[in-house]
Design a protein around this motif. Sequence first.
Motif, PDB file in Angstrom:
ATOM      1  N   MET A  28       0.846  -1.194   0.000  1.00 28.41           N
ATOM      2  CA  MET A  28       0.000   0.000   0.000  1.00 28.41           C
ATOM      3  C   MET A  28       0.881   1.242   0.000  1.00 28.41           C
ATOM      4  SD  MET A  28      -2.924   1.118   2.775  1.00 28.41           S
ATOM      5  CE  MET A  28      -3.757  -0.458   2.693  1.00 28.41           C
ATOM      6  N   THR A  29       0.595   2.192  -0.893  1.00 22.08           N
ATOM      7  CA  THR A  29       1.387   3.414  -0.965  1.00 22.08           C
ATOM      8  C   THR A  29       0.842   4.453   0.006  1.00 22.08           C
ATOM      9  OG1 THR A  29       0.014   4.212  -2.777  1.00 22.08           O
ATOM     10  CG2 THR A  29       1.968   2.966  -3.378  1.00 22.08           C
ATOM     11  N   ASP A  30       1.429   5.656  -0.036  1.00 19.40           N
ATOM     12  CA  ASP A  30       1.019   6.731   0.867  1.00 19.40           C
ATOM     13  C   ASP A  30       0.196   7.765   0.102  1.00 19.40           C
ATOM     14  OD1 ASP A  30       2.422   5.620   3.046  1.00 19.40           O
ATOM     15  OD2 ASP A  30       4.297   6.466   2.276  1.00 19.40           O
ATOM     16  N   GLY A  31      -0.261   8.774   0.825  1.00 15.81           N
ATOM     17  CA  GLY A  31      -0.995   9.870   0.198  1.00 15.81           C
ATOM     18  C   GLY A  31      -2.476   9.819   0.497  1.00 15.81           C
ATOM     19  N   ARG A  32      -3.114  10.982   0.371  1.00 15.01           N
ATOM     20  CA  ARG A  32      -4.530  11.105   0.694  1.00 15.01           C
ATOM     21  C   ARG A  32      -5.399  10.294  -0.265  1.00 15.01           C
ATOM     22  NH1 ARG A  32      -6.066  16.289  -1.014  1.00 15.01           N
ATOM     23  NH2 ARG A  32      -4.474  16.988   0.454  1.00 15.01           N
ATOM     24  N   ILE A  33      -6.472   9.727   0.293  1.00 12.41           N
ATOM     25  CA  ILE A  33      -7.466   9.004  -0.496  1.00 12.41           C
ATOM     26  C   ILE A  33      -8.795   9.728  -0.372  1.00 12.41           C
ATOM     27  CG2 ILE A  33      -8.768   6.848  -0.719  1.00 12.41           C
ATOM     28  CD1 ILE A  33      -6.302   5.417   0.467  1.00 12.41           C
ATOM     29  N   VAL A  34      -9.426   9.982  -1.496  1.00 16.62           N
ATOM     30  CA  VAL A  34     -10.782  10.524  -1.513  1.00 16.62           C
ATOM     31  C   VAL A  34     -11.716   9.377  -1.854  1.00 16.62           C
ATOM     32  CG1 VAL A  34     -12.370  12.160  -2.572  1.00 16.62           C
ATOM     33  CG2 VAL A  34      -9.976  12.804  -2.181  1.00 16.62           C
ATOM     34  N   LEU A  35     -12.643   9.088  -0.942  1.00 13.31           N
ATOM     35  CA  LEU A  35     -13.498   7.911  -1.058  1.00 13.31           C
ATOM     36  C   LEU A  35     -14.951   8.340  -1.227  1.00 13.31           C
ATOM     37  CD1 LEU A  35     -13.756   4.833  -0.912  1.00 13.31           C
ATOM     38  CD2 LEU A  35     -13.730   5.007   1.585  1.00 13.31           C
ATOM     39  N   GLY A  36     -15.442   8.260  -2.458  1.00 15.13           N
ATOM     40  CA  GLY A  36     -16.819   8.622  -2.746  1.00 15.13           C
ATOM     41  C   GLY A  36     -17.730   7.415  -2.629  1.00 15.13           C
ATOM     42  N   GLY A  37     -18.829   7.565  -1.896  1.00 16.46           N
ATOM     43  CA  GLY A  37     -19.698   6.426  -1.634  1.00 16.46           C
ATOM     44  C   GLY A  37     -19.203   5.645  -0.434  1.00 16.46           C
ATOM     45  N   SER A  38     -18.878   6.367   0.627  1.00 21.22           N
ATOM     46  CA  SER A  38     -18.179   5.772   1.777  1.00 21.22           C
ATOM     47  C   SER A  38     -19.099   5.090   2.780  1.00 21.22           C
ATOM     48  CB  SER A  38     -17.385   6.863   2.507  1.00 21.22           C
ATOM     49  OG  SER A  38     -18.265   7.900   2.926  1.00 21.22           O
ATOM     50  N   SER A  39     -20.407   5.241   2.635  1.00 24.96           N
ATOM     51  CA  SER A  39     -21.312   4.711   3.658  1.00 24.96           C
ATOM     52  C   SER A  39     -21.812   3.305   3.364  1.00 24.96           C
ATOM     53  CB  SER A  39     -22.518   5.643   3.822  1.00 24.96           C
ATOM     54  OG  SER A  39     -23.238   5.750   2.602  1.00 24.96           O
ATOM     55  N   GLY A  40     -21.505   2.764   2.198  1.00 28.85           N
ATOM     56  CA  GLY A  40     -21.970   1.436   1.829  1.00 28.85           C
ATOM     57  C   GLY A  40     -21.077   0.333   2.357  1.00 28.85           C
ATOM     58  N   PHE A  41     -21.406  -0.879   1.984  1.00 30.30           N
ATOM     59  CA  PHE A  41     -20.696  -2.086   2.419  1.00 30.30           C
ATOM     60  C   PHE A  41     -19.205  -2.003   2.095  1.00 30.30           C
ATOM     61  CE2 PHE A  41     -19.697  -6.563   0.889  1.00 30.30           C
ATOM     62  CZ  PHE A  41     -19.435  -7.071   2.153  1.00 30.30           C
ATOM     63  N   GLU A  56      -4.512   9.174   5.172  1.00 31.05           N
ATOM     64  CA  GLU A  56      -5.560  10.177   5.294  1.00 31.05           C
ATOM     65  C   GLU A  56      -6.694   9.813   4.345  1.00 31.05           C
ATOM     66  OE1 GLU A  56      -6.413  14.935   4.422  1.00 31.05           O
ATOM     67  OE2 GLU A  56      -4.437  14.053   3.988  1.00 31.05           O
ATOM     68  N   VAL A  57      -7.911   9.778   4.865  1.00 34.48           N
ATOM     69  CA  VAL A  57      -9.075   9.432   4.055  1.00 34.48           C
ATOM     70  C   VAL A  57     -10.110  10.543   4.182  1.00 34.48           C
ATOM     71  CG1 VAL A  57     -10.934   7.770   3.642  1.00 34.48           C
ATOM     72  CG2 VAL A  57      -8.697   6.960   4.430  1.00 34.48           C
ATOM     73  N   VAL A  58     -10.561  11.065   3.049  1.00 30.64           N
ATOM     74  CA  VAL A  58     -11.657  12.036   3.015  1.00 30.64           C
ATOM     75  C   VAL A  58     -12.853  11.332   2.390  1.00 30.64           C
ATOM     76  CG1 VAL A  58     -12.482  14.241   2.149  1.00 30.64           C
ATOM     77  CG2 VAL A  58     -10.078  13.976   2.789  1.00 30.64           C
ATOM     78  N   THR A  59     -13.950  11.252   3.136  1.00 33.54           N
ATOM     79  CA  THR A  59     -15.116  10.507   2.672  1.00 33.54           C
ATOM     80  C   THR A  59     -16.185  11.449   2.114  1.00 33.54           C
ATOM     81  OG1 THR A  59     -16.054  10.536   4.913  1.00 33.54           O
ATOM     82  CG2 THR A  59     -14.736   8.616   4.284  1.00 33.54           C
ATOM     83  N   ILE A  60     -16.919  10.927   1.113  1.00 27.51           N
ATOM     84  CA  ILE A  60     -18.032  11.671   0.507  1.00 27.51           C
ATOM     85  C   ILE A  60     -19.238  10.743   0.487  1.00 27.51           C
ATOM     86  CG2 ILE A  60     -18.810  13.053  -1.451  1.00 27.51           C
ATOM     87  CD1 ILE A  60     -15.915  12.963  -2.509  1.00 27.51           C
ATOM     88  N   SER A  61     -20.362  11.239   0.955  1.00 28.79           N
ATOM     89  CA  SER A  61     -21.595  10.465   0.919  1.00 28.79           C
ATOM     90  C   SER A  61     -22.770  11.430   1.036  1.00 28.79           C
ATOM     91  CB  SER A  61     -21.626   9.434   2.056  1.00 28.79           C
ATOM     92  OG  SER A  61     -22.733   8.569   1.911  1.00 28.79           O
ATOM     93  N   ARG A  62     -23.977  10.900   0.945  1.00 26.05           N
ATOM     94  CA  ARG A  62     -25.151  11.762   1.104  1.00 26.05           C
ATOM     95  C   ARG A  62     -25.256  12.288   2.523  1.00 26.05           C
ATOM     96  NH1 ARG A  62     -29.781   7.878  -0.978  1.00 26.05           N
ATOM     97  NH2 ARG A  62     -28.399   6.446   0.142  1.00 26.05           N
ATOM     98  N   SER A  63     -24.767  11.507   3.492  1.00 27.23           N
ATOM     99  CA  SER A  63     -24.789  11.923   4.899  1.00 27.23           C
ATOM    100  C   SER A  63     -23.769  11.093   5.668  1.00 27.23           C
ATOM    101  CB  SER A  63     -26.191  11.722   5.499  1.00 27.23           C
ATOM    102  OG  SER A  63     -26.557  10.357   5.455  1.00 27.23           O
TER     103      SER A  63
END
Length: 318
Positions: free
Chosen positions: A1-14, A29-36
């Motif tokens: 696994m490498t380094d660096g920020r991850i942007v995770l869209g659809g983070s609330s699902g399975f 570092e993880v930045v999550t995006i979801s409806r809520s």
Amino acid sequence: MTDGRIVLGGSSGFMGTYLARRYRAAGREVVTISRSGADLTWGDEEGIAAAVDGAALVIGLAGKSVNCRYTPENRAEIFRSREDTTAALGRAIAAAKRPPALWVNSSTATIYRHAEDRPMTESGGELGTGFSVEVAKAWERTLFAEDLPATRRVALRSAIVLGDGGVFGTLRTLARFGLAGAQHDGWWPVSRARRDAGTAHFPGARRGRQRFSWVHIEDVARIIDFLEEHPELEGPVNAASPHPVDNVAFMAAVRRVLGVRFGLPTPRWMLEIGAMLIRTETELILKSRWVLPERLADAGFDFRWPELDGALRDIARP
């Protein structure tokens, strides 16, 4: 696994919940995006743009679950939720001063046709027809729509993902009631409306011989790690175990792992009635999905869970 920020869209699902937890445990570092319930919502275009700028990896998983009845409203939302969120990530990457090196976006192995004669690969697979296939095609078109010369893009054509929850949770419940037998296809009346909408399932494999392609959730995460480390891989990539089975063998493995000695086979008419009651579609279990990970195999990816029994035992253990 490498380094660096991850942007995770659809983070609330399975899958999103699993990946966010895994990456954070590894110190990324993880930045999550979801409806809520996430760091950002899909309506926050400025926030998404700021998160994507300078990120190492963008992962797009968002989309309404296909585990529903294919009503006109649900069909429209299935398309909209995938196209709009994928387009939002594409716009953010296009505007970034420091665009991410890799964008991995969900697709689905359902893009291939019902296959009983031979397995589908990225090089030789044939795309199918109908509503589910058109959803997958639209998803991938949106992924590759923007001109993003600095960002490599991968459409992850995932088979059924097995993990603690999701499909396996439903199977565990069925097994408790003695219903973990093979699912048998057969004749069922099809309305003109379903034909026109592309949601009709016509009889295919008989007596549970429809192929079942699957992948362990940990291997999906490891595939994404592998993609980060292998810049030669882009475009469609099949995320599926190299050892698919048929429905009879799959359900037998579920019973073995759960210690259930017997499971009644379920005929099509019973499946259709059950699907109406629980608001889902029989296509999800009756379509023959026979997919092999050709590109991953050629690149040297080593599955941790290549065999079904081992994967199910890992998932089912306390």
